[in-house]
Design an enzyme around this catalytic site. Structure first.
Site, PDB file in Angstrom:
ATOM      1  N   HIS A 159      -7.553  -2.846   9.925  1.00 44.75           N
ATOM      2  CA  HIS A 159      -8.833  -3.524   9.661  1.00 44.75           C
ATOM      3  C   HIS A 159      -9.626  -3.672  10.965  1.00 44.75           C
ATOM      4  CE1 HIS A 159      -6.414  -5.881   6.296  1.00 44.75           C
ATOM      5  NE2 HIS A 159      -6.562  -4.591   6.010  1.00 44.75           N
TER       6      HIS A 159
ATOM      7  N   HIS B 264     -13.180  -3.179   3.852  1.00 46.42           N
ATOM      8  CA  HIS B 264     -11.756  -3.498   3.907  1.00 46.42           C
ATOM      9  C   HIS B 264     -11.134  -2.983   5.209  1.00 46.42           C
ATOM     10  CE1 HIS B 264      -7.577  -3.623   1.837  1.00 46.42           C
ATOM     11  NE2 HIS B 264      -7.426  -3.461   3.135  1.00 46.42           N
TER      12      HIS B 264
ATOM     13  N   GLU C 217       0.820  -1.218   0.000  1.00 43.87           N
ATOM     14  CA  GLU C 217       0.000   0.000   0.000  1.00 43.87           C
ATOM     15  C   GLU C 217       0.855   1.270   0.000  1.00 43.87           C
ATOM     16  OE1 GLU C 217      -2.956  -0.384  -0.607  1.00 43.87           O
ATOM     17  OE2 GLU C 217      -3.729  -2.195   0.335  1.00 43.87           O
TER      18      GLU C 217
ATOM     19  N   GLU D 244     -17.687  12.420  23.057  1.00 47.22           N
ATOM     20  CA  GLU D 244     -16.540  13.196  22.596  1.00 47.22           C
ATOM     21  C   GLU D 244     -16.098  12.923  21.157  1.00 47.22           C
ATOM     22  OE1 GLU D 244     -13.607  13.165  25.719  1.00 47.22           O
ATOM     23  OE2 GLU D 244     -15.102  13.894  27.121  1.00 47.22           O
TER      24      GLU D 244
ATOM     25  N   HIS E 203      -2.939   2.351   8.305  1.00 50.55           N
ATOM     26  CA  HIS E 203      -4.068   1.602   7.741  1.00 50.55           C
ATOM     27  C   HIS E 203      -4.274   0.358   8.594  1.00 50.55           C
ATOM     28  CE1 HIS E 203      -6.507  -0.784   5.079  1.00 50.55           C
ATOM     29  NE2 HIS E 203      -5.542  -1.646   4.854  1.00 50.55           N
TER      30      HIS E 203
HETATM   31  P1  13P Z   1       0.778  -5.400   3.165  1.00 50.29           P
HETATM   32  O1  13P Z   1       1.119  -6.697   3.855  1.00 50.29           O
HETATM   33  O2  13P Z   1       1.358  -5.328   1.773  1.00 50.29           O
HETATM   34  O3  13P Z   1       1.165  -4.204   4.011  1.00 50.29           O
HETATM   35  O4  13P Z   1      -0.804  -5.368   2.968  1.00 50.29           O
HETATM   36  C1  13P Z   1      -1.656  -5.472   4.061  1.00 50.29           C
HETATM   37  C2  13P Z   1      -2.971  -4.830   3.810  1.00 50.29           C
HETATM   38  O5  13P Z   1      -3.688  -4.526   4.763  1.00 50.29           O
HETATM   39  C3  13P Z   1      -3.400  -4.540   2.422  1.00 50.29           C
HETATM   40  O6  13P Z   1      -4.489  -3.666   2.397  1.00 50.29           O
HETATM   41 ZN    ZN Z   2      -5.710  -3.694   4.281  1.00 51.79          ZN
END
Ligand code: 13P
Ligand code: ZN
Length: 304
Positions: A173, A242, A148, A201, A171
């Site tokens: 999940h 995602h 990413e 808050e 980033h």
């Molecule tokens: P990477 O292992 O390449 O960082 O990817 C993980 C991920 O969350 C892709 O969206």
């Molecule tokens: Zn991801």
């Protein structure tokens, strides 16, 4: 003494000089594993893993470093190898504003739970070049930057325009945020409003709200361009079904943004199927945002 002997002598002296300089340098360089930015990456990755946001290799972090600070730990002239900027379409993504900047970045395919125990394998310190990145430390055993990275770099550029002190893009999940994606309308105003209603808050923590992208193929130029466009106005962007992107000045700010969204999403998921008896009213959110002097998205409230 003949000319050749003299020449050999000069070479020997030069070589000795270079070796001595290299030795001196390595003596003055501090241990990279003790660097605050490496420790911060390790601690954050472990926390993210423990929060359940980063199963397996899910998630990635990039952190813009201060060159002078990095030079206390690494010889910046020693490039270990060059890694191509994979997935980048140069016509759509011009890295010029970031050339020469140094980032510490999680490696692709690396498990967040392993970062703290072995940062040198799971993290890399890279300097951005035209079509590649120069590896200065890490990715031991042949690793590479997160898949990413294009999205991260585009987000850094967008956020640096909005706030020159922005350093972190993260980033992950997060479970409840993802769950909410399946049962709540993916409309930025409605989604942000629901999150704001879940904890008093929230509106003060992310007054700019949450941007949302529809499901898109990850690891591509296009998702990077779309995320960066959203990051012009939001520090938080949801990738539908995602995960989430967050950006901030510090690791704490960025982590805290995602943590607060995830907490609100958890409360939503714990209550969405139950009759709603009480709620925080829009007028009350307005009062709070104004008390905290927040530049909030007033258009995301339904005020009379
Ligand atoms: P990477 O292992 O390449 O960082 O990817 C993980 C991920 O969350 C892709 O969206
Ligand atoms: Zn991801």
């Amino acid at each position: 003494m003949g000319f050749m002997d003299e020449l050999k002598g000069v070479f020997r002296e030069t070589e000795e000089g270079i070796n001595k300089a290299a030795k001196d340098l390595s003596r003055v360089l501090k241990d990279i594993k003790s660097a605050p930015f490496v420790k911060e990456m390790c601690k954050t990755a472990s926390n993210m893993y423990r929060m359940g946001w980063d199963e397996r290799n899910g998630g990635n972090i990039s952190y813009l470093l201060d060159e002078k600070e990095v030079a206390e730990y690494l010889d910046l002239n020693n490039v270990l190898r060059k890694i191509p900027l994979a997935g980048v379409n140069a016509a759509e993504f011009d890295v010029t504003p970031l050339i020469g900047k140094i980032f510490i970045v999680t490696g692709t395919g690396k498990y967040f739970k392993n970062i703290e125990d072995d940062p040198e394998t799971n993290l890399g310190i890279v300097r951005i070049a035209k079509n590649s990145v120069e590896l200065l430390w890490g990715y031991k055993g042949g690793g590479r930057t997160t898949s990413e990275l294009p999205a991260h770099l585009m987000c850094h550029m967008a956020r640096l325009n909005a706030d020159p002190e922005n350093r972190v893009v993260m980033h992950s999940h997060p479970t409840h945020t993802l769950a909410m994606n399946y049962v709540h309308e993916l409309d930025e105003k409605k989604f942000t409003h629901t999150l704001w209603e879940m904890c008093t808050e929230c509106i003060a923590v992310f007054p700019d709200g949450v941007g949302i992208l529809p499901w898109m193929l990850c690891g591509t130029n296009s998702i990077g361009v779309a995320t960066a466009k959203k990051m012009e106005e939001f520090r938080l962007v949801i990738w539908a079904m995602h995960g989430i992107y967050g950006a901030g000045k510090t690791m704490d700010e960025t982590f805290g943004l995602i943590e607060t969204v995830e907490k609100a999403a958890q409360i939503y998921m714990l209550t969405a199927h139950l009759p709603r008896i009480n709620t925080i009213k829009d007028e009350q959110m307005k009062e709070l945002a104004e008390l905290f002097n927040c530049n909030y998205r007033i258009d995301f409230l339904n005020l009379k």
